[in-house]
Write an enzyme that holds these catalytic residues in place. Structure first.
Site, PDB file in Angstrom:
ATOM      1  N   ASN A 115      27.783  -1.777  54.021  1.00 51.38           N
ATOM      2  CA  ASN A 115      27.092  -2.662  53.084  1.00 51.38           C
ATOM      3  C   ASN A 115      27.491  -4.100  53.400  1.00 51.38           C
ATOM      4  O   ASN A 115      28.610  -4.518  53.110  1.00 51.38           O
ATOM      5  CB  ASN A 115      27.486  -2.290  51.651  1.00 51.38           C
ATOM      6  CG  ASN A 115      26.863  -3.204  50.616  1.00 51.38           C
ATOM      7  OD1 ASN A 115      26.102  -4.130  50.935  1.00 51.38           O
ATOM      8  ND2 ASN A 115      27.176  -2.978  49.349  1.00 51.38           N
ATOM      9  N   LEU A 174      30.029  -2.381  42.125  1.00 53.80           N
ATOM     10  CA  LEU A 174      30.614  -1.483  43.120  1.00 53.80           C
ATOM     11  C   LEU A 174      31.878  -0.775  42.607  1.00 53.80           C
ATOM     12  O   LEU A 174      32.871  -0.623  43.314  1.00 53.80           O
ATOM     13  CB  LEU A 174      30.909  -2.252  44.422  1.00 53.80           C
ATOM     14  CG  LEU A 174      29.657  -2.820  45.121  1.00 53.80           C
ATOM     15  CD1 LEU A 174      30.045  -3.814  46.191  1.00 53.80           C
ATOM     16  CD2 LEU A 174      28.819  -1.702  45.712  1.00 53.80           C
ATOM     17  N   LYS A 202      28.503   6.775  46.708  1.00 56.81           N
ATOM     18  CA  LYS A 202      28.601   5.391  46.250  1.00 56.81           C
ATOM     19  C   LYS A 202      29.608   4.619  47.103  1.00 56.81           C
ATOM     20  O   LYS A 202      30.527   5.201  47.676  1.00 56.81           O
ATOM     21  CB  LYS A 202      28.968   5.336  44.770  1.00 56.81           C
ATOM     22  CG  LYS A 202      30.346   5.827  44.420  1.00 56.81           C
ATOM     23  CD  LYS A 202      30.553   5.906  42.904  1.00 56.81           C
ATOM     24  CE  LYS A 202      30.235   4.612  42.206  1.00 56.81           C
ATOM     25  NZ  LYS A 202      30.455   4.665  40.745  1.00 56.81           N
ATOM     26  N   SER A 219      23.138   5.069  48.370  1.00 50.50           N
ATOM     27  CA  SER A 219      24.458   4.773  47.821  1.00 50.50           C
ATOM     28  C   SER A 219      24.352   4.042  46.491  1.00 50.50           C
ATOM     29  O   SER A 219      23.516   3.162  46.303  1.00 50.50           O
ATOM     30  CB  SER A 219      25.234   3.896  48.814  1.00 50.50           C
ATOM     31  OG  SER A 219      26.483   3.526  48.286  1.00 50.50           O
ATOM     32  N   CYS A 261      27.909  -7.948  50.624  1.00 47.20           N
ATOM     33  CA  CYS A 261      29.053  -8.395  49.821  1.00 47.20           C
ATOM     34  C   CYS A 261      29.483  -9.810  50.187  1.00 47.20           C
ATOM     35  O   CYS A 261      29.362 -10.230  51.339  1.00 47.20           O
ATOM     36  CB  CYS A 261      30.223  -7.438  50.034  1.00 47.20           C
ATOM     37  SG  CYS A 261      29.832  -5.749  49.591  1.00 47.20           S
TER      38      CYS A 261
END
EC number: 1.3.-.-
Length: 306
Positions: A130, A76, A48, A24, A133
């Protein structure tokens, strides 16, 4: 009659014809690469990172080359989940490889809403979470650096979807195995690692950081030894499949990750050097297996002797 080795793997409910996936953030929304390679040769496609709303990312400069790698502070940037479903998903559904969506949020509620939104989309095979973060509800500390916080987030995502959940781990921790065990217990179907290492570049003449964000994520060959070590450690302590990421530039790199215990690998920074890297890596894995008379990838995964 083909004498090609059997390369199919299962990642907690996501079935791949071969172990080569895209990482990603390095492969756009995949369709950008259609004229550069045969996307149907891939084992799996990860686009992504997607958020609930569109995000412009960080201001430039956002990328800088470093010795044996690169730093990025893209932030991002993405079109948002709804625009993705409308503008990108129709083309991606025409491809053979399973599609995994990488998601991120600033709060656990955002992750939950994303998982719930994806849950009923038939053409999505799985979700990669993910957890690197910042959690704005906890003073900005990243979800993935604390086992309890990571497990709580994964548990909430798990409760909102029936799809396979892959959790992507941060390397910026003291003990990656503690995080891995925590997210496995919370319901992760597979674990991918590593995300980028936090780094910095300085413009000596300007006396300023090169990146507008000051720090960024280091990727590329420079991080491969760290990634290999962490994959090996995690593969020993969890029962779910592990996906290796970090500095994979060629087939030998990929084979090392498989030998260390990864069931599949993701190609990232190599895509910027040679967009056809994933297919070349797949062909190299096939050639190695045939040369060494390895008939099934399951006989090779985790065969490292220590």
């Amino acid at each position: 009659m083909s004498n090609k080795p059997a390369l199919g793997v299962e990642l907690g409910g996501v079935f791949l014809d071969n172990p080569v996936m895209t990482a990603s953030g390095t492969f756009g929304y995949a369709t950008e690469f259609a004229s550069l390679m045969d996307l149907n040769r891939l084992g799996g496609i990860i686009v992504k990172g997607l958020s609930l709303e569109p995000s412009p990312g960080n201001p430039p400069p956002r990328v800088v080359e470093t010795p044996c790698g690169m730093l990025n502070a893209i932030g991002l940037e993405n079109m948002g989940i709804e625009a993705f479903f409308q503008d990108k998903l129709p083309e991606l559904t025409k491809l053979a490889p399973p599609l995994v969506l990488n998601i991120y949020g600033k709060t656990s509620e955002e992750y939950e809403r994303l998982a719930a939104r994806i849950d009923n989309v038939e053409d999505v095979a799985g979700i990669e979470v993910n957890i690197s973060c910042p959690n704005v509800s906890a003073g900005g500390i990243a979800f993935g650096v604390d086992p309890m916080m990571a497990a709580r987030l994964v548990g909430k995502v798990r409760a909102r979807t029936r799809k396979p959940v892959i959790v992507k781990l941060s390397p910026n921790v003291t003990d990656v195995t503690a995080i891995a065990r925590a997210v496995e217990d919370a319901g992760a179907d597979a674990i991918s690692l590593i995300n980028t290492l936090t780094g910095m570049a300085i413009d000596l003449d300007a006396r300023r950081p090169v990146l507008a964000n000051i720090t960024g994520g280091l990727s590329g060959p420079a991080i491969k030894p760290v990634a290999l070590r962490m994959v090996w450690q995690v593969a020993k302590v969890v029962k779910v499949p592990v996906i290796g990421i970090g500095g994979i530039m060629n087939a030998r790199d990929a084979l090392e990750f498989l030998m260390a215990g990864a069931s599949a690998i993701q190609v990232g920074t190599a895509n910027f050097v040679d967009p056809a890297s994933p297919v070349k890596i797949l062909e190299g894995i096939e050639a190695y297996f045939m040369e060494n008379q390895i008939k099934d990838i399951s006989d090779f995964i985790g065969c490292l002797e220590v």
